[in-house]
Design a protein around this motif. Sequence first.
Motif, PDB file in Angstrom:
ATOM      1  N   UNK A   1      -0.091  20.122  -5.472  1.00 37.58           N
ATOM      2  CA  UNK A   1      -0.364  19.312  -4.291  1.00 37.58           C
ATOM      3  C   UNK A   1       0.421  18.006  -4.385  1.00 37.58           C
ATOM      4  N   UNK A   2       1.359  17.789  -3.469  1.00 37.40           N
ATOM      5  CA  UNK A   2       2.172  16.579  -3.449  1.00 37.40           C
ATOM      6  C   UNK A   2       1.613  15.618  -2.416  1.00 37.40           C
ATOM      7  N   UNK A   3       1.298  14.392  -2.867  1.00 34.02           N
ATOM      8  CA  UNK A   3       0.706  13.384  -1.986  1.00 34.02           C
ATOM      9  C   UNK A   3       1.546  12.110  -2.032  1.00 34.02           C
ATOM     10  N   UNK A   4       1.526  11.365  -0.929  1.00 32.24           N
ATOM     11  CA  UNK A   4       2.248  10.094  -0.886  1.00 32.24           C
ATOM     12  C   UNK A   4       1.335   8.979  -0.388  1.00 32.24           C
ATOM     13  N   UNK A   5       1.391   7.864  -1.107  1.00 32.29           N
ATOM     14  CA  UNK A   5       0.699   6.637  -0.708  1.00 32.29           C
ATOM     15  C   UNK A   5       1.680   5.482  -0.929  1.00 32.29           C
ATOM     16  N   UNK A   6       2.641   5.298  -0.031  1.00 33.62           N
ATOM     17  CA  UNK A   6       3.710   4.319  -0.272  1.00 33.62           C
ATOM     18  C   UNK A   6       3.199   2.880  -0.370  1.00 33.62           C
ATOM     19  N   UNK A   7       3.772   2.144  -1.294  1.00 29.63           N
ATOM     20  CA  UNK A   7       3.560   0.701  -1.421  1.00 29.63           C
ATOM     21  C   UNK A   7       4.919   0.066  -1.685  1.00 29.63           C
ATOM     22  N   UNK A   8       5.106  -1.141  -1.203  1.00 29.48           N
ATOM     23  CA  UNK A   8       6.395  -1.807  -1.362  1.00 29.48           C
ATOM     24  C   UNK A   8       6.597  -2.215  -2.813  1.00 29.48           C
ATOM     25  N   UNK A   9       7.755  -1.918  -3.344  1.00 34.66           N
ATOM     26  CA  UNK A   9       8.070  -2.265  -4.719  1.00 34.66           C
ATOM     27  C   UNK A   9       8.163  -3.786  -4.873  1.00 34.66           C
ATOM     28  N   UNK A  10       7.771  -4.299  -6.038  1.00 35.36           N
ATOM     29  CA  UNK A  10       7.845  -5.723  -6.372  1.00 35.36           C
ATOM     30  C   UNK A  10       6.987  -6.594  -5.459  1.00 35.36           C
ATOM     31  N   UNK A  11       5.963  -6.029  -4.815  1.00 31.77           N
ATOM     32  CA  UNK A  11       5.154  -6.785  -3.854  1.00 31.77           C
ATOM     33  C   UNK A  11       3.673  -6.626  -4.188  1.00 31.77           C
ATOM     34  N   UNK A  12       3.067  -7.583  -4.901  1.00 32.00           N
ATOM     35  CA  UNK A  12       1.658  -7.472  -5.278  1.00 32.00           C
ATOM     36  C   UNK A  12       0.716  -7.384  -4.083  1.00 32.00           C
ATOM     37  N   UNK A  13       1.053  -8.031  -2.970  1.00 30.69           N
ATOM     38  CA  UNK A  13       0.189  -7.975  -1.795  1.00 30.69           C
ATOM     39  C   UNK A  13       0.170  -6.574  -1.184  1.00 30.69           C
ATOM     40  N   UNK A  14       1.343  -5.936  -1.127  1.00 35.75           N
ATOM     41  CA  UNK A  14       1.401  -4.562  -0.637  1.00 35.75           C
ATOM     42  C   UNK A  14       0.641  -3.638  -1.571  1.00 35.75           C
ATOM     43  N   UNK A  15       0.772  -3.858  -2.870  1.00 39.33           N
ATOM     44  CA  UNK A  15       0.051  -3.053  -3.844  1.00 39.33           C
ATOM     45  C   UNK A  15      -1.452  -3.249  -3.693  1.00 39.33           C
ATOM     46  N   UNK A  16      -1.866  -4.482  -3.544  1.00 42.66           N
ATOM     47  CA  UNK A  16      -3.303  -4.777  -3.368  1.00 42.66           C
ATOM     48  C   UNK A  16      -3.886  -4.033  -2.174  1.00 42.66           C
ATOM     49  N   UNK A  17      -3.205  -4.068  -1.051  1.00 38.46           N
ATOM     50  CA  UNK A  17      -3.725  -3.416   0.148  1.00 38.46           C
ATOM     51  C   UNK A  17      -3.654  -1.894   0.050  1.00 38.46           C
ATOM     52  N   UNK A  18      -2.705  -1.385  -0.736  1.00 35.75           N
ATOM     53  CA  UNK A  18      -2.544   0.062  -0.834  1.00 35.75           C
ATOM     54  C   UNK A  18      -3.361   0.715  -1.932  1.00 35.75           C
ATOM     55  N   UNK A  19      -3.903  -0.068  -2.867  1.00 32.19           N
ATOM     56  CA  UNK A  19      -4.620   0.507  -3.998  1.00 32.19           C
ATOM     57  C   UNK A  19      -5.825   1.370  -3.595  1.00 32.19           C
ATOM     58  N   UNK A  20      -6.669   0.946  -2.653  1.00 32.21           N
ATOM     59  CA  UNK A  20      -7.838   1.778  -2.334  1.00 32.21           C
ATOM     60  C   UNK A  20      -7.484   3.199  -1.918  1.00 32.21           C
TER      61      UNK A  20
END
Length: 292
Positions: A163-182
């Motif tokens: 099963x291949x899944x994608x949850x993109x987050x912007x590289x080098x961007x902690x705010x994008x990572x924070x919003x995408x983590x959940x």
Amino acid sequence: MGAISDTRLISSSALTSPLENGALFLSLLKKNKLSSFNLIRVSRNSFNYKRISCKLSESGIEMKPTSNEVSSSSKNKMEEYNIAMKRMMRNPYEYHHDLGMNYTLITETLIVGSQPQKVEDIDHLKQEQNVAYILNLQQDGDIEYWGIDLQSIVNRCKELGIRHMRRPARDFDPDSLRSGLPKAVSSLEWAISEGKGRAYVHCTAGLGRAPAVAIAYMFWFCGMDLNMAYSTLTSKRPCGPSKRAIRGATHDLAKNDPLKEPFESLPDYAFENTADWERKLIQGRIRSLRGT
């Protein structure tokens, strides 16, 4: 197990503040001048580390020439990416695309690594590591930058029952990572709970976004506080994911009062742990994101 790539530890450098969009970093990369560093070389066939003192010339890093098989274009891309990683994430580790996919078994059900580059990498993950789920955190631009044929990888996953899944987050961007983590942790938690095989989580290098997702999962679902989850992963796979992004996402999930104190005003140790009721609230909210 796949090889771990070489890493360099910068002891001092002149770095500027992060850019808002990771895609814009390329035009500014060559303006950086690093003064000195220590190189931590990791054996391609083991987990043994060797520290080597290195110096920099006035014009840049003095490095031994690599194989002629590695194109100058590939070298330039790796150099650009690694300099960006150091300036944007304060991350002392490096990604070596030419060495191929590398990964680390974190728990019996969880693997964190770099991007699969070809269909043979998918065959390897299936045959050697019993991978049944792949969670890809890259944006389209990341994949295009490295010239990866993602569709062929996705097709091979289907053929092998992965099963291949994608949850993109912007590289080098902690705010994008924070919003995408959940949502990313929601996909990972579902995959592991299915129990049909190991879950492979990757970004580009497997040093930022992917380990952050794994640490957040261990923090929220495995009975660990953040520091324990962080040290557990980084002791096995040396990397530098954003602890602040994980704390911020924990804050966002655990609190539902519209008048709550902003995360940015909290001390640095806030949300390194949670009360039982907060953990249960987080777990419920994460599971409610399945399928979104």
